[in-house]
Design a protein around this motif. Structure first.
Motif, PDB file in Angstrom:
ATOM      1  N   PHE A 355       0.820  -1.215   0.000  1.00 29.40           N
ATOM      2  CA  PHE A 355       0.000   0.000   0.000  1.00 29.40           C
ATOM      3  C   PHE A 355       0.854   1.266   0.000  1.00 29.40           C
ATOM      4  O   PHE A 355       0.554   2.223  -0.713  1.00 29.40           O
ATOM      5  N   LEU A 359       1.867   3.417  -3.645  1.00 29.93           N
ATOM      6  CA  LEU A 359       1.391   4.800  -3.658  1.00 29.93           C
ATOM      7  C   LEU A 359       2.515   5.755  -4.049  1.00 29.93           C
ATOM      8  O   LEU A 359       2.314   6.711  -4.805  1.00 29.93           O
ATOM      9  N   PHE A 434      -4.033   2.622   5.480  1.00 26.75           N
ATOM     10  CA  PHE A 434      -4.450   3.060   4.149  1.00 26.75           C
ATOM     11  C   PHE A 434      -5.939   3.406   4.131  1.00 26.75           C
ATOM     12  O   PHE A 434      -6.358   4.399   3.530  1.00 26.75           O
ATOM     13  N   TRP A 435      -6.726   2.605   4.830  1.00 28.74           N
ATOM     14  CA  TRP A 435      -8.156   2.876   4.882  1.00 28.74           C
ATOM     15  C   TRP A 435      -8.471   4.029   5.827  1.00 28.74           C
ATOM     16  O   TRP A 435      -9.335   4.869   5.549  1.00 28.74           O
ATOM     17  N   ASP A 438      -7.916   7.503   4.403  1.00 33.33           N
ATOM     18  CA  ASP A 438      -8.637   7.703   3.139  1.00 33.33           C
ATOM     19  C   ASP A 438      -7.696   7.855   1.949  1.00 33.33           C
ATOM     20  O   ASP A 438      -7.951   8.609   1.012  1.00 33.33           O
ATOM     21  N   ASN A 440      -7.228   5.629  -0.163  1.00 34.91           N
ATOM     22  CA  ASN A 440      -7.837   4.978  -1.316  1.00 34.91           C
ATOM     23  C   ASN A 440      -8.665   5.957  -2.145  1.00 34.91           C
ATOM     24  O   ASN A 440      -9.096   5.635  -3.243  1.00 34.91           O
TER      25      ASN A 440
END
Length: 558
Positions: A355, A359, A434-435, A438, A440
């Motif tokens: 993740f 990115l 990562f969640w 935000d 994503n």
């Protein structure tokens, strides 16, 4: 008694880790920043106070450091041997190190940062020389002296910042001179072992393995990255010189790990490669992504060091990967945890390392940088998978080359407990962060081939790494092992330059024999010894000569 000390402090740090993590959730959801000022001394106009700055970055980093520290402490109970009196010394040095790291993280003041920064350098020296061998002493000296360069830069910055009215740097970041940021970058480069200060990190692997797991993967070497994240301003954006230094760090460390056979040195060089990636993302303007990669990397790299410590512990202190083959048949649990950390390092999708690194890769691809830098960056990604699959092959696929009388197996003790929790966090921690932030929702639109570029280079690194493992020697020449395996040490390739130049001129003409010695360090040492002898003879003369020289210089200057 020792057992209860380790248990109690491990539980204490684990509790603090969960407390700071929930405190981080509370502060982030409410957009709070907590600033605490504690007055130590107040007399007339003199006010001496200590400042604590708690925001989402410092709270999350403290939580990660304390979580890893608690597992390292409980791991050390079995690994370091609880029947020796030096066990107390190891524990209290480790405790001082953790406190120094926390002091550095929570400080918004450059003077209070120096308290934790110098504590990290001093305690790391004590930990590197813990085994009190000649190699440990030399490694500790190089570690300490290299970090002293960074301390000098930070001291100059402290003196410079007072001209702006305060040492509270968080409020003046847009007003500072660019030279202050240059000094800070050099200080951070020494602590994070970037090129040209990379030689100390592989040498610091002479420390015990729990120390390597805590100090040389998640705390000490990330202190420089954390300092640059705190000092981050628009002056850091797209600095081409530092971007190239970061790329060189990634490439050099990857090359060296390909030709290395020491297990801990390979992991240390992979840490160096990831530190180069963090620095690269800072100078490209992605400081938030760099911090995300910092905390996710701390989890799986600590797991990798602890698993390698289990292999070393059960295999008669062997660290050569050529002798560790087929360990997966005898130690399936430790091997599984080691492979989890290894594939996290490679960036396999949907694990913690994927993740953050993906990115950074995609954000870099979205910027219009040069094609050369783009190619070099993705080659470094493939080389990460290259040395990872090489390490995987030698440890698990190759034949067992140690003595046939050695028998070992997975003994489920406190070391296995630490490894299990870190494996769990290596799988799920990156996805949760990562969640939660935000990330994503960070939308980037790419062509299909460019979107798959990271995965393509990962698979290419796997393929070439496996193919090269089947060769007896890389490029069928042993000199490549010797050159590239020592390339990260500054003295080694300088010695090769001297060696080749010396014999080249020796073969050309005997009249040029020893010109490198005469005009180099040997001639300099000869000059210094002659000057020393001259001043010694000068000091043996009478007092009248001193009086004459003093009077002469007095009239000469005035």
């Amino acid at each position: 008694m020792i057992k209860y000390i380790y248990y109690s402090w491990s539980i204490f740090f684990l509790s603090l880790s969960f407390f700071f993590f929930f405190f981080f959730l509370y502060v982030t959801m409410n957009f709070y920043v907590i600033f605490i000022e504690y007055t130590l001394f107040n007399y007339n106009s003199l006010n001496l106070s200590y400042l604590i700055y708690l925001d989402m970055i410092s709270l999350l980093f403290i939580s990660v450091v304390m979580f890893i520290s608690s597992l390292v402490i409980i791991y050390s109970y079995n690994y370091m041997g609880h029947m020796s009196y030096s066990f107390y010394r190891f524990f209290f040095i480790l405790l001082i190190f953790i406190i120094s790291m926390i002091l550095m993280v929570i400080s918004p003041n450059l003077i209070s940062i120096m308290l934790g920064w110098d504590g990290l350098g001093l305690v790391s020296y004590c930990l590197v020389i813990y085994y009190t061998s000649v190699k440990s002493y030399l490694s500790g000296m190089i570690t300490c002296l290299t970090n002293r360069i960074g301390d000098f830069g930070l001291l100059v910055c402290s003196c410079w910042l007072i001209s702006y009215g305060s040492w509270h740097f968080l409020f003046y970041l847009d007003f500072y001179n660019f030279n202050i940021f240059i000094l800070l970058v050099v200080s951070s480069f020494t602590k994070s072992a970037q090129v040209p200060f990379s030689s100390w990190l592989p040498m610091a692997m002479s420390a015990p393995t729990p120390i390597s797991s805590l100090v040389h993967s998640s705390t000490l070497v990330t202190a420089g990255v954390y300092l640059l994240i705190r000092f981050y301003s628009n002056l850091f954006l797209f600095n081409s010189f530092f971007v190239m230094l970061s790329i060189m760090t990634i490439l050099f460390s990857s090359f060296c790990s390909i030709y290395e056979f020491d297990l801990k040195s390979i992991i240390a060089l992979s840490t160096l490669s990831q530190l180069g990636l963090m620095m690269f993302s800072i100078f490209m303007g992605f400081s938030d992504f760099s911090f995300f990669h910092l905390i996710s990397h701390a989890m799986f790299k600590s797991l990798m060091f602890l698993c390698s410590g289990i292999f070393i512990y059960y295999m008669n202190d062997n660290q050569d990967i050529r002798y560790i083959g087929s360990v997966s048949l005898l130690m399936p649990f430790s091997s599984s945890c080691f492979n989890i950390s290894n594939i996290c390092l490679c960036g396999i999708p949907f694990l913690s390392g994927f993740f953050s690194s993906d990115l950074i890769f995609e954000s870099f691809s979205f910027n219009s940088y040069s094609l050369f830098l783009y190619i070099m960056f993705y080659i470094s990604v493939g080389m990460t998978c290259f040395y990872s699959i090489r390490l995987f092959y030698y440890c698990f696929f190759s034949s067992f080359n140690m003595g046939c009388y050695i028998c070992f197996y997975d003994y489920y003790n406190l070391m296995s407990v630490s490894v299990f929790f870190l494996s769990f966090m290596s799988i799920f921690f990156g996805g949760f962060i990562f969640w939660f932030f935000d990330l994503n929702l960070y939308f980037l639109y790419f062509p299909f081939l460019m979107k798959l570029m990271t995965l393509i280079f990962i698979l290419m690194g796997f393929f070439f790494g496996y193919e090269f493992c089947l060769m007896k020697f890389y490029f069928f020449n042993i000199i490549f092992y010797y050159n590239f395996g020592l390339m990260i040490n500054m003295s080694s390739y300088l010695w090769f330059f001297y060696y080749y130049f010396y014999f080249f001129f020796y073969n050309c003409s005997h009249s040029l024999l020893c010109w490198g010695d005469y005009y180099g360090f040997v001639g300099l040492s000869y000059l210094i010894s002659n000057l020393n002898y001259f001043f010694y003879l000068f000091s043996m003369n009478s007092f009248n000569l001193y009086i004459f020289i003093c009077v002469f210089f007095f009239f000469f200057f005035f």
